[in-house]
Design a protein around this motif. Structure first.
Motif, PDB file in Angstrom:
ATOM      1  N   ALA A 159     -56.546  10.352  42.898  1.00  8.96           N
ATOM      2  CA  ALA A 159     -57.529  11.162  43.480  1.00  8.96           C
ATOM      3  C   ALA A 159     -58.870  11.448  42.563  1.00  8.96           C
ATOM      4  CB  ALA A 159     -57.372  12.174  44.287  1.00  8.96           C
ATOM      5  N   ALA A 160     -58.419  12.136  41.298  1.00 14.88           N
ATOM      6  CA  ALA A 160     -59.434  12.453  40.635  1.00 14.88           C
ATOM      7  C   ALA A 160     -60.317  11.288  39.844  1.00 14.88           C
ATOM      8  CB  ALA A 160     -58.780  13.179  39.276  1.00 14.88           C
ATOM      9  N   ARG A 161     -59.404   9.991  39.825  1.00 19.31           N
ATOM     10  CA  ARG A 161     -60.045   8.987  39.203  1.00 19.31           C
ATOM     11  C   ARG A 161     -61.212   8.488  40.032  1.00 19.31           C
ATOM     12  NH1 ARG A 161     -62.831   5.752  39.541  1.00 19.31           N
ATOM     13  NH2 ARG A 161     -62.776   3.482  38.695  1.00 19.31           N
TER      14      ARG A 161
ATOM     15  N   ARG B 261     -53.974  10.432  30.556  1.00 22.74           N
ATOM     16  CA  ARG B 261     -54.990  10.242  29.325  1.00 22.74           C
ATOM     17  C   ARG B 261     -56.214   9.542  29.800  1.00 22.74           C
ATOM     18  NH1 ARG B 261     -56.374   6.241  25.875  1.00 22.74           N
ATOM     19  NH2 ARG B 261     -55.307   4.863  26.918  1.00 22.74           N
ATOM     20  N   ARG B 262     -56.285   8.782  30.904  1.00 19.57           N
ATOM     21  CA  ARG B 262     -57.447   7.917  31.266  1.00 19.57           C
ATOM     22  C   ARG B 262     -58.142   8.890  32.058  1.00 19.57           C
ATOM     23  NH1 ARG B 262     -56.809   1.880  30.713  1.00 19.57           N
ATOM     24  NH2 ARG B 262     -58.414   1.770  31.916  1.00 19.57           N
ATOM     25  N   VAL B 263     -57.560   9.857  32.841  1.00 18.53           N
ATOM     26  CA  VAL B 263     -58.320  10.681  33.506  1.00 18.53           C
ATOM     27  C   VAL B 263     -59.115  11.869  32.834  1.00 18.53           C
ATOM     28  CG1 VAL B 263     -57.873  12.447  35.420  1.00 18.53           C
ATOM     29  CG2 VAL B 263     -57.124  10.282  35.807  1.00 18.53           C
ATOM     30  N   ARG B 264     -58.310  12.319  31.694  1.00 17.93           N
ATOM     31  CA  ARG B 264     -59.083  13.333  30.948  1.00 17.93           C
ATOM     32  C   ARG B 264     -60.271  12.641  30.286  1.00 17.93           C
ATOM     33  NH1 ARG B 264     -55.133  17.455  29.218  1.00 17.93           N
ATOM     34  NH2 ARG B 264     -53.107  16.475  28.953  1.00 17.93           N
ATOM     35  N   GLU B 265     -60.251  11.391  30.076  1.00 16.56           N
ATOM     36  CA  GLU B 265     -61.525  10.899  29.485  1.00 16.56           C
ATOM     37  C   GLU B 265     -62.744  10.778  30.406  1.00 16.56           C
ATOM     38  OE1 GLU B 265     -60.237   7.093  28.091  1.00 16.56           O
ATOM     39  OE2 GLU B 265     -59.072   7.839  26.147  1.00 16.56           O
ATOM     40  N   LEU B 266     -62.321  11.040  31.712  1.00 17.34           N
ATOM     41  CA  LEU B 266     -63.513  10.826  32.632  1.00 17.34           C
ATOM     42  C   LEU B 266     -64.698  11.838  32.654  1.00 17.34           C
ATOM     43  CD1 LEU B 266     -61.370   9.414  35.647  1.00 17.34           C
ATOM     44  CD2 LEU B 266     -62.974   8.143  34.507  1.00 17.34           C
ATOM     45  N   ARG B 267     -65.841  11.499  32.735  1.00 14.55           N
ATOM     46  CA  ARG B 267     -66.809  12.559  32.512  1.00 14.55           C
ATOM     47  C   ARG B 267     -66.724  13.392  33.900  1.00 14.55           C
ATOM     48  NH1 ARG B 267     -72.934  11.816  33.123  1.00 14.55           N
ATOM     49  NH2 ARG B 267     -72.147   9.694  33.646  1.00 14.55           N
ATOM     50  N   GLY B 268     -66.978  14.812  33.541  1.00  9.01           N
ATOM     51  CA  GLY B 268     -66.871  15.694  34.919  1.00  9.01           C
ATOM     52  C   GLY B 268     -65.303  16.130  35.326  1.00  9.01           C
ATOM     53  N   VAL B 269     -64.664  15.583  34.738  1.00  8.30           N
ATOM     54  CA  VAL B 269     -63.317  16.011  35.062  1.00  8.30           C
ATOM     55  C   VAL B 269     -62.670  16.850  34.255  1.00  8.30           C
ATOM     56  CG1 VAL B 269     -60.862  15.145  35.550  1.00  8.30           C
ATOM     57  CG2 VAL B 269     -62.684  13.666  36.041  1.00  8.30           C
ATOM     58  N   THR B 270     -62.130  18.207  34.803  1.00 12.77           N
ATOM     59  CA  THR B 270     -61.283  19.027  33.954  1.00 12.77           C
ATOM     60  C   THR B 270     -59.909  19.565  34.462  1.00 12.77           C
ATOM     61  OG1 THR B 270     -62.302  20.940  35.283  1.00 12.77           O
ATOM     62  CG2 THR B 270     -63.285  20.347  33.056  1.00 12.77           C
ATOM     63  N   LEU B 271     -58.946  19.388  33.601  1.00 10.60           N
ATOM     64  CA  LEU B 271     -57.734  19.701  34.105  1.00 10.60           C
ATOM     65  C   LEU B 271     -57.230  21.175  33.919  1.00 10.60           C
ATOM     66  CD1 LEU B 271     -55.364  16.741  32.686  1.00 10.60           C
ATOM     67  CD2 LEU B 271     -56.914  16.883  34.631  1.00 10.60           C
ATOM     68  N   ALA B 272     -56.937  21.774  35.017  1.00  9.70           N
ATOM     69  CA  ALA B 272     -56.754  23.322  34.674  1.00  9.70           C
ATOM     70  C   ALA B 272     -55.041  23.466  34.970  1.00  9.70           C
ATOM     71  CB  ALA B 272     -57.245  24.201  35.996  1.00  9.70           C
ATOM     72  N   PRO B 273     -54.570  23.608  33.808  1.00  9.67           N
ATOM     73  CA  PRO B 273     -52.848  23.545  33.697  1.00  9.67           C
ATOM     74  C   PRO B 273     -52.598  24.753  33.950  1.00  9.67           C
ATOM     75  CG  PRO B 273     -53.568  23.230  31.524  1.00  9.67           C
ATOM     76  CD  PRO B 273     -55.028  23.190  32.269  1.00  9.67           C
ATOM     77  N   ALA B 274     -51.203  25.176  34.165  1.00 13.16           N
ATOM     78  CA  ALA B 274     -50.614  26.398  34.284  1.00 13.16           C
ATOM     79  C   ALA B 274     -51.251  27.486  35.516  1.00 13.16           C
ATOM     80  CB  ALA B 274     -50.605  27.172  32.801  1.00 13.16           C
ATOM     81  N   SER B 275     -51.576  26.936  36.426  1.00 11.19           N
ATOM     82  CA  SER B 275     -52.281  27.651  37.563  1.00 11.19           C
ATOM     83  C   SER B 275     -51.771  27.073  38.732  1.00 11.19           C
ATOM     84  CB  SER B 275     -53.752  27.141  37.476  1.00 11.19           C
ATOM     85  OG  SER B 275     -54.384  27.419  36.141  1.00 11.19           O
TER      86      SER B 275
END
Ligand SMILES: Cc1cc2nc3c(=O)[nH]c(=O)nc-3n(C[C@H](O)[C@H](O)[C@H](O)COP(=O)(O)OP(=O)(O)OC[C@H]3O[C@@H](n4cnc5c(N)ncnc54)[C@H](O)[C@@H]3O)c2cc1C
Length: 447
Positions: free
Chosen positions: A22-24, A125-139
């Motif tokens: 979805a993020a992609r 890994r591919r999603v992390r590279e996308l502009r505008g995407v942030t991962l919010a772990p441990a939440s």
């Protein structure tokens, strides 16, 4: 790739496969995309608590491989470069269905034999590279925030997994629920005055036990996998697949409470009890790399959000939170990827996001795999549910098709395309397919 960035901010609850898919697609249209997961999301292929199923076989269906390529061009080559064996779905896999081994031949459908942790790592890994995407772990997302008396979802409430943290609110124009089978969205919606979606269920009380091995590369005579499906007279299944890092993964499965044991001797004895001996022969002298681990899957659950008369704006469920399939048919990741592609089409062609229309389109993606899985489950005696006359007829026709596919690779290809969700089930009933089935099985040449 288009990116208008007009849409503000989207939040995705859950950073597993469905959430990442979805993020992609959201990243093309939203200025900001935040993917929230309760786990710490690793930087390399590692197991994590929120995805315990990753220890078990995770087949990527043919249509799933195509959808993954559409979302992440070049991903197959990247997985291969990271060690995942690739080949042909029928040519490089020994497929055993209805007690028959299908003839191996090139089907043109790509087999990617990666572990679930490698697949997820590559996609993350591919999603992390996308502009505008942030991962919010441990939440941990603990609820939704709303406006207009619960008619519009405006964000999520989040509790960070650190000592003494208080709930924070993150606002969003769109919230995607990709929290998986255990999603709490139905309960959240209920507290906001909405109805819970109806649920369809198929109870099969499935038990998986899996173990990794070091085996010779030709342990299956050069094939990358052996798949043995359960049959009504012998409802036990097994998948042995060669993965990256020269490891092999064996997953054994039983239904209706039949548990493949977790003690090494019992595990081996279960492998020996399968209808075909190739899996047992391959592993009996192999070097185990871990202890067998078990997983219970009581029932498949489909949440019928598309049937709700009223839904809040700004909210969409996707992936296992919408439909958690019987995993034995390997459909979950593929359907999640196809739903992401549906979402992409809507994002590209509509100003507003019509939730009910999108959910109807998601439901269409779910219909065929759900019905195929339900039909195959109900073919097993003891699985509760009404068996229709047409289901029985189709079941016995498919068993004949499997028998004929022992001799005729075109029938095996037709089956792999349908079970791989490339073609719809009707493709197996086309006159030229049916005639081949009848001409082979009608002449006594049964496999
Ligand atoms: C035993 C087993 C075997 C399977 N085999 C296959 C197979 O062969 N092929 C196939 O295609 N599919 C298979 N599947 C299905 C596949 O695992 C899923 O379809 C796929 O992972 C997509 O699921 P998902 O992303 O929707 O949810 P999940 O993978 O369940 O992930 C949900 C994510 O949400 C996070 N989360 C949950 N709640 C919250 C919250 N409140 N706040 C923050 N984060 C949250 C979790 O930590 C997790 O990361 C199998 C499933 C099982 C159980």
């Amino acid at each position: 790739m288009t990116r208008d960035g007009n849409r503000g901010r989207a939040i995705v609850i859950g950073g597993s496969m469905a959430g990442l898919f979805a993020a992609r697609v959201l990243a093309d249209s939203y200025a900001e995309v935040m993917v929230i997961d309760r786990d710490r999301l690793p930087e390399s292929p590692e197991h994590r608590r929120g995805v315990p199923q990753a220890r078990h076989a995770h087949a990527l269906l043919a249509r799933g491989q195509q959808a993954l390529e559409a979302l992440f061009p070049g991903v197959t080559a990247e997985l291969a470069a990271r060690g995942a064996p690739t080949g042909d779905m029928l040519g490089d896999a020994r497929l055993h269905f209805s007690g028959h081994r299908l003839r191996q031949a090139t089907s043109g459908m790509v087999l990617v034999s990666a572990s679930r942790i490698l697949l997820e790592d590559e996609v993350r890994r591919r999603v992390r590279e996308l502009r505008g995407v942030t991962l919010a772990p441990a939440s941990d997302v603990v609820g939704l925030t709303t406006a207009r008396g619960g008619e519009r979802i405006t964000g999520v409430r989040v509790l960070r997994r650190s000592d003494g943290s208080a709930a924070e609110v993150h606002e969003a124009d769109l919230v995607i629920d990709a929290a998986g089978r255990g999603s709490r969205a139905p309960a959240w919606l209920e507290t906001l005055g909405h109805k819970r979606p109806d649920e369809d269920r198929v109870k099969m009380d499935l038990h998986y036990t899996s173990r990794r091995y070091r085996l010779a590369p030709d342990a299956l005579g050069g094939s990358l996998a052996s798949v043995q499906a359960a049959t009504p007279s012998h409802p036990r299944a097994g998948v042995l697949a060669r993965l990256e890092g020269d490891q092999w993964l064996l997953t054994l499965a039983g239904v209706l409470g039949d548990r493949p044991p977790t003690d090494p001797d019992g595990f081996l004895a279960f492998a020996r009890s399968l209808s075909f001996s190739d899996i047992y022969e391959a592993i009996r002298h192999g070097e185990p790399l871990d202890d067998p681990s078990a997983f219970r899957f009581p029932e498949a659950v489909r949440r019928r959000y598309e049937r709700l008369g009223r839904l809040p704006d700004g909210f969409l469920p996707l992936g296992d939170s919408l439909c958690s399939f019987n995993p034995i048919y390997g459909q979950g990741m593929t359907v999640a990827a196809l739903q992401a592609l549906v979402l992409q089409r809507h994002l590209r062609s509509h100003g507003a996001l019509p939730a009910r229309r999108i959910l109807r389109h998601f439901a269409r993606v779910v219909d065929a795999p759900w019905e195929m899985a339900r039909g195959a489950d109900l073919a097993l005696p003891g699985v509760p549910g009404r068996r229709s006359w047409s289901q029985r007829l189709i079941g016995s026709y498919i068993a004949r098709l499997h028998a004929a596919a022992v001799h005729d690779a075109r029938l095996g290809t037709a089956f792999v395309r349908v079970s791989g969700l490339v073609d719809g089930p009707a493709a197996l009933l086309r006159p030229r397919v049916a005639l081949r089935v009848l001409s082979i099985t009608g002449t006594g040449r049964r496999g």
